[in-house]
Design a protein around this motif. Structure first.
Motif, PDB file in Angstrom:
ATOM      1  N   PRO A 179       0.832  -1.212   0.000  1.00 17.61           N
ATOM      2  CA  PRO A 179       0.000   0.000   0.000  1.00 17.61           C
ATOM      3  C   PRO A 179       0.867   1.262   0.000  1.00 17.61           C
ATOM      4  O   PRO A 179       2.050   1.205   0.331  1.00 17.61           O
ATOM      5  CB  PRO A 179      -0.764  -0.082   1.326  1.00 17.61           C
ATOM      6  CG  PRO A 179      -0.424  -1.369   1.956  1.00 17.61           C
ATOM      7  CD  PRO A 179       0.805  -1.893   1.301  1.00 17.61           C
ATOM      8  N   GLU A 180       0.234   2.367  -0.363  1.00 16.42           N
ATOM      9  CA  GLU A 180       0.963   3.642  -0.345  1.00 16.42           C
ATOM     10  C   GLU A 180       1.288   4.032   1.092  1.00 16.42           C
ATOM     11  O   GLU A 180       2.390   4.449   1.395  1.00 16.42           O
ATOM     12  CB  GLU A 180       0.120   4.739  -1.002  1.00 16.42           C
ATOM     13  CG  GLU A 180       0.836   6.075  -0.990  1.00 16.42           C
ATOM     14  CD  GLU A 180       0.157   7.104  -1.854  1.00 16.42           C
ATOM     15  OE1 GLU A 180      -0.940   6.835  -2.382  1.00 16.42           O
ATOM     16  OE2 GLU A 180       0.743   8.196  -2.005  1.00 16.42           O
ATOM     17  N   ASN A 181       0.284   3.888   1.952  1.00 19.87           N
ATOM     18  CA  ASN A 181       0.540   4.157   3.364  1.00 19.87           C
ATOM     19  C   ASN A 181       0.173   2.915   4.180  1.00 19.87           C
ATOM     20  O   ASN A 181      -0.976   2.697   4.548  1.00 19.87           O
ATOM     21  CB  ASN A 181      -0.271   5.362   3.827  1.00 19.87           C
ATOM     22  CG  ASN A 181       0.119   5.764   5.229  1.00 19.87           C
ATOM     23  OD1 ASN A 181       0.548   4.938   6.040  1.00 19.87           O
ATOM     24  ND2 ASN A 181      -0.018   7.036   5.540  1.00 19.87           N
ATOM     25  N   THR A 182       1.194   2.115   4.446  1.00 16.32           N
ATOM     26  CA  THR A 182       0.987   0.807   5.055  1.00 16.32           C
ATOM     27  C   THR A 182       0.322   0.897   6.421  1.00 16.32           C
ATOM     28  O   THR A 182      -0.597   0.140   6.720  1.00 16.32           O
ATOM     29  CB  THR A 182       2.341   0.095   5.193  1.00 16.32           C
ATOM     30  OG1 THR A 182       2.991   0.160   3.938  1.00 16.32           O
ATOM     31  CG2 THR A 182       2.171  -1.359   5.581  1.00 16.32           C
ATOM     32  N   PHE A 183       0.779   1.833   7.250  1.00 17.42           N
ATOM     33  CA  PHE A 183       0.273   1.887   8.624  1.00 17.42           C
ATOM     34  C   PHE A 183      -1.182   2.346   8.656  1.00 17.42           C
ATOM     35  O   PHE A 183      -1.967   1.874   9.472  1.00 17.42           O
ATOM     36  CB  PHE A 183       1.195   2.727   9.495  1.00 17.42           C
ATOM     37  CG  PHE A 183       2.530   2.070   9.623  1.00 17.42           C
ATOM     38  CD1 PHE A 183       2.730   1.042  10.523  1.00 17.42           C
ATOM     39  CD2 PHE A 183       3.583   2.425   8.777  1.00 17.42           C
ATOM     40  CE1 PHE A 183       3.948   0.383  10.603  1.00 17.42           C
ATOM     41  CE2 PHE A 183       4.801   1.785   8.849  1.00 17.42           C
ATOM     42  CZ  PHE A 183       4.983   0.759   9.760  1.00 17.42           C
ATOM     43  N   SER A 231       7.725  -1.981   4.175  1.00 15.89           N
ATOM     44  CA  SER A 231       6.954  -1.465   5.311  1.00 15.89           C
ATOM     45  C   SER A 231       5.867  -2.461   5.733  1.00 15.89           C
ATOM     46  O   SER A 231       5.507  -2.513   6.914  1.00 15.89           O
ATOM     47  CB  SER A 231       6.387  -0.067   5.054  1.00 15.89           C
ATOM     48  OG  SER A 231       5.793   0.043   3.812  1.00 15.89           O
ATOM     49  N   GLN A 256       1.117   6.264  -6.484  1.00 14.59           N
ATOM     50  CA  GLN A 256       0.821   4.839  -6.318  1.00 14.59           C
ATOM     51  C   GLN A 256       0.211   4.263  -7.597  1.00 14.59           C
ATOM     52  O   GLN A 256       0.506   3.127  -7.970  1.00 14.59           O
ATOM     53  CB  GLN A 256      -0.130   4.662  -5.118  1.00 14.59           C
ATOM     54  CG  GLN A 256      -0.533   3.230  -4.820  1.00 14.59           C
ATOM     55  CD  GLN A 256       0.555   2.402  -4.143  1.00 14.59           C
ATOM     56  OE1 GLN A 256       1.597   2.920  -3.739  1.00 14.59           O
ATOM     57  NE2 GLN A 256       0.320   1.110  -4.036  1.00 14.59           N
ATOM     58  N   GLN A 259       8.356   3.765  -4.121  1.00  7.42           N
ATOM     59  CA  GLN A 259       7.721   4.227  -2.880  1.00  7.42           C
ATOM     60  C   GLN A 259       8.614   5.195  -2.114  1.00  7.42           C
ATOM     61  O   GLN A 259       8.119   6.111  -1.465  1.00  7.42           O
ATOM     62  CB  GLN A 259       7.256   3.033  -2.036  1.00  7.42           C
ATOM     63  CG  GLN A 259       6.050   2.356  -2.734  1.00  7.42           C
ATOM     64  CD  GLN A 259       5.334   1.319  -1.907  1.00  7.42           C
ATOM     65  OE1 GLN A 259       5.954   0.575  -1.158  1.00  7.42           O
ATOM     66  NE2 GLN A 259       4.020   1.229  -2.074  1.00  7.42           N
ATOM     67  N   ILE A 288       7.841   8.362  -3.858  1.00 11.11           N
ATOM     68  CA  ILE A 288       6.502   8.850  -3.494  1.00 11.11           C
ATOM     69  C   ILE A 288       6.553   9.522  -2.117  1.00 11.11           C
ATOM     70  O   ILE A 288       6.057  10.632  -1.929  1.00 11.11           O
ATOM     71  CB  ILE A 288       5.461   7.698  -3.473  1.00 11.11           C
ATOM     72  CG1 ILE A 288       5.229   7.161  -4.888  1.00 11.11           C
ATOM     73  CG2 ILE A 288       4.146   8.169  -2.862  1.00 11.11           C
ATOM     74  CD1 ILE A 288       4.383   5.886  -4.957  1.00 11.11           C
ATOM     75  N   ASN A 289       7.191   8.839  -1.170  1.00  9.80           N
ATOM     76  CA  ASN A 289       7.244   9.382   0.192  1.00  9.80           C
ATOM     77  C   ASN A 289       8.048  10.673   0.257  1.00  9.80           C
ATOM     78  O   ASN A 289       7.671  11.619   0.937  1.00  9.80           O
ATOM     79  CB  ASN A 289       7.845   8.354   1.153  1.00  9.80           C
ATOM     80  CG  ASN A 289       6.877   7.226   1.428  1.00  9.80           C
ATOM     81  OD1 ASN A 289       5.666   7.444   1.461  1.00  9.80           O
ATOM     82  ND2 ASN A 289       7.384   6.022   1.591  1.00  9.80           N
ATOM     83  N   LYS A 314       6.230  13.725  -1.073  1.00  5.36           N
ATOM     84  CA  LYS A 314       5.121  14.234  -0.261  1.00  5.36           C
ATOM     85  C   LYS A 314       5.387  15.634   0.276  1.00  5.36           C
ATOM     86  O   LYS A 314       4.507  16.474   0.290  1.00  5.36           O
ATOM     87  CB  LYS A 314       4.820  13.283   0.900  1.00  5.36           C
ATOM     88  CG  LYS A 314       3.821  12.219   0.505  1.00  5.36           C
ATOM     89  CD  LYS A 314       3.554  11.245   1.628  1.00  5.36           C
ATOM     90  CE  LYS A 314       2.742  10.067   1.102  1.00  5.36           C
ATOM     91  NZ  LYS A 314       2.895   8.864   1.894  1.00  5.36           N
ATOM     92  N   VAL A 345       6.991   4.457  13.500  1.00  9.72           N
ATOM     93  CA  VAL A 345       5.982   4.059  12.522  1.00  9.72           C
ATOM     94  C   VAL A 345       5.723   5.135  11.463  1.00  9.72           C
ATOM     95  O   VAL A 345       5.200   4.863  10.402  1.00  9.72           O
ATOM     96  CB  VAL A 345       4.628   3.691  13.188  1.00  9.72           C
ATOM     97  CG1 VAL A 345       4.754   2.393  13.929  1.00  9.72           C
ATOM     98  CG2 VAL A 345       4.125   4.793  14.087  1.00  9.72           C
ATOM     99  N   GLU A 366       7.607   5.197   7.581  1.00 11.93           N
ATOM    100  CA  GLU A 366       7.304   4.255   6.508  1.00 11.93           C
ATOM    101  C   GLU A 366       8.467   3.323   6.203  1.00 11.93           C
ATOM    102  O   GLU A 366       8.660   2.882   5.070  1.00 11.93           O
ATOM    103  CB  GLU A 366       6.893   5.002   5.229  1.00 11.93           C
ATOM    104  CG  GLU A 366       5.434   5.410   5.208  1.00 11.93           C
ATOM    105  CD  GLU A 366       4.478   4.222   5.028  1.00 11.93           C
ATOM    106  OE1 GLU A 366       4.697   3.443   4.117  1.00 11.93           O
ATOM    107  OE2 GLU A 366       3.543   4.099   5.819  1.00 11.93           O
ATOM    108  N   GLY A 367       9.262   3.031   7.209  1.00  7.92           N
ATOM    109  CA  GLY A 367      10.338   2.062   7.042  1.00  7.92           C
ATOM    110  C   GLY A 367      11.367   2.414   5.985  1.00  7.92           C
ATOM    111  O   GLY A 367      11.852   1.553   5.263  1.00  7.92           O
ATOM    112  N   LEU A 382      14.512   0.424   5.939  1.00 10.87           N
ATOM    113  CA  LEU A 382      14.302  -0.968   5.572  1.00 10.87           C
ATOM    114  C   LEU A 382      14.222  -1.140   4.045  1.00 10.87           C
ATOM    115  O   LEU A 382      14.717  -2.129   3.507  1.00 10.87           O
ATOM    116  CB  LEU A 382      12.992  -1.447   6.233  1.00 10.87           C
ATOM    117  CG  LEU A 382      12.879  -2.915   6.619  1.00 10.87           C
ATOM    118  CD1 LEU A 382      14.036  -3.353   7.477  1.00 10.87           C
ATOM    119  CD2 LEU A 382      11.557  -3.165   7.332  1.00 10.87           C
TER     120      LEU A 382
END
Lengths: 127, 172
Positions: A32-36, A70, B26, B62, B65-66, B69, B133, B136-137, B140
């Motif tokens: 997903p785009e925002n996993t949490f 994530s 996305q 991703q 994308i992040n 933002k 949290v 968004e990791g 990782l």
């Protein structure tokens, strides 16, 4: 508690949270785009469900063909919840399912199994 | 008139068969990802290699994308096959803030010298320790790319006018 059913999309898995059958099921791909945000409701439900004192087994079925980093973190958090609940006396059975051709499904399952070695973690090959 | 075929030929010289330029979302990720998967299946690329490519692609997109933002950013992406190295590659680039450079170069430098088993341990340790949290990791994701690539991740930072342009390429 209510039963929750979230439908699968191209990049999010189907999720079934059933308090009556005591079954937690996640199946599909997860990036997903925002996993949490995506798993927020599921996380809350599981936390709440695990508080209920019962000796009846809880069946957790995970069949996630692909998950991003994530989502991997999130699965880790789920397993942490299960581990804590098990310490509190819950009977939790985890089935990590992967396709026979999916090496990564197997390897990532084994990595979680190693990390959570007190959990009842079963690797299941699906044809 | 703009010659599209000339643009295509330039990309083809480097073995690039997928490219994107614009704001990465996305929707772009999902569409391009499907196109890449079917193209690789048509080429009879082994399933494991396809998963590696897809995973590296997803993590790179991703990350962009992040980052976009809070930056309203331009994202560039390429995917192709290098005849010289006999490997597939996935690359991406975007403008970054100068203040983010030390952090990213330090992370990538660390990953570049790690063996596969060190990368595995580092991945597991980061997944265990990362309690933030909100991020968004991000850490990782880079480790995931390094684990799935066949060679150390290559990166470059170049000054373009007032801005810094950052790009990474992973070979699979």
């Amino acid at each position: 508690m209510e039963k929750i059913h979230i439908s699968e999309t191209k990049y999010t898995p189907e999720i079934i949270l059933d308090p009556f059958d005591r079954n937690i099921k996640i199946r599909g791909s997860s990036y997903p785009e925002n996993t949490f945000e995506f798993y927020h409701e599921t996380m809350d439900w599981i936390e709440e469900f695990l508080k209920e004192e019962s000796e009846k087994p809880i069946i957790v079925e995970l069949e996630i063909a692909y998950f991003n980093s994530s989502s991997s973190k999130l699965l880790f958090d789920f397993f942490t919840l299960f581990e804590d609940a098990q310490d509190e006396g819950r009977d939790i059975q985890i089935y990590w399912k992967y396709n026979i051709e999916n090496d990564y499904g197997k390897e990532s399952g084994e990595e979680f199994q190693e990390e959570f070695d007190t959990l009842n973690f079963n690797l299941v090959v699906v044809n | 008139m703009i010659n599209l075929l000339d643009a295509h030929n330039i990309l083809e010289q480097d073995g690039i068969f997928f490219s994107f330029s614009g704001r990465v979302t996305q929707t772009v990720l999902v569409g391009l990802g499907s196109a890449i998967e079917s193209k690789l299946q048509d080429l009879h690329v082994p399933r494991r290699t396809i998963t590696d490519i897809f995973s590296i692609f997803t993590e790179q997109m991703q990350n962009m994308i992040n980052y976009a933002k809070d930056h309203d950013n331009l994202g560039l992406f390429i995917m192709g096959y290098s005849k010289k190295r006999e490997r597939y590659f996935v690359g991406s680039g975007n403008y970054i803030d100068e203040e983010d450079i030390p952090n990213i170069t330090q992370k990538l430098g660390k990953l570049q010298v790690m063996s596969k088993s060190e990368l595995k341990d580092f991945y597991l340790q980061t997944r265990r320790d990362d309690r933030d949290v909100e991020n968004e990791g991000a850490g990782l994701g880079l480790i995931e790319i390094a684990r799935r690539a066949s060679e150390p991740i290559e990166y470059e930072i170049a000054e373009k006018g007032e801005h810094m342009f950052f790009q990474i390429i992973a070979y699979i």
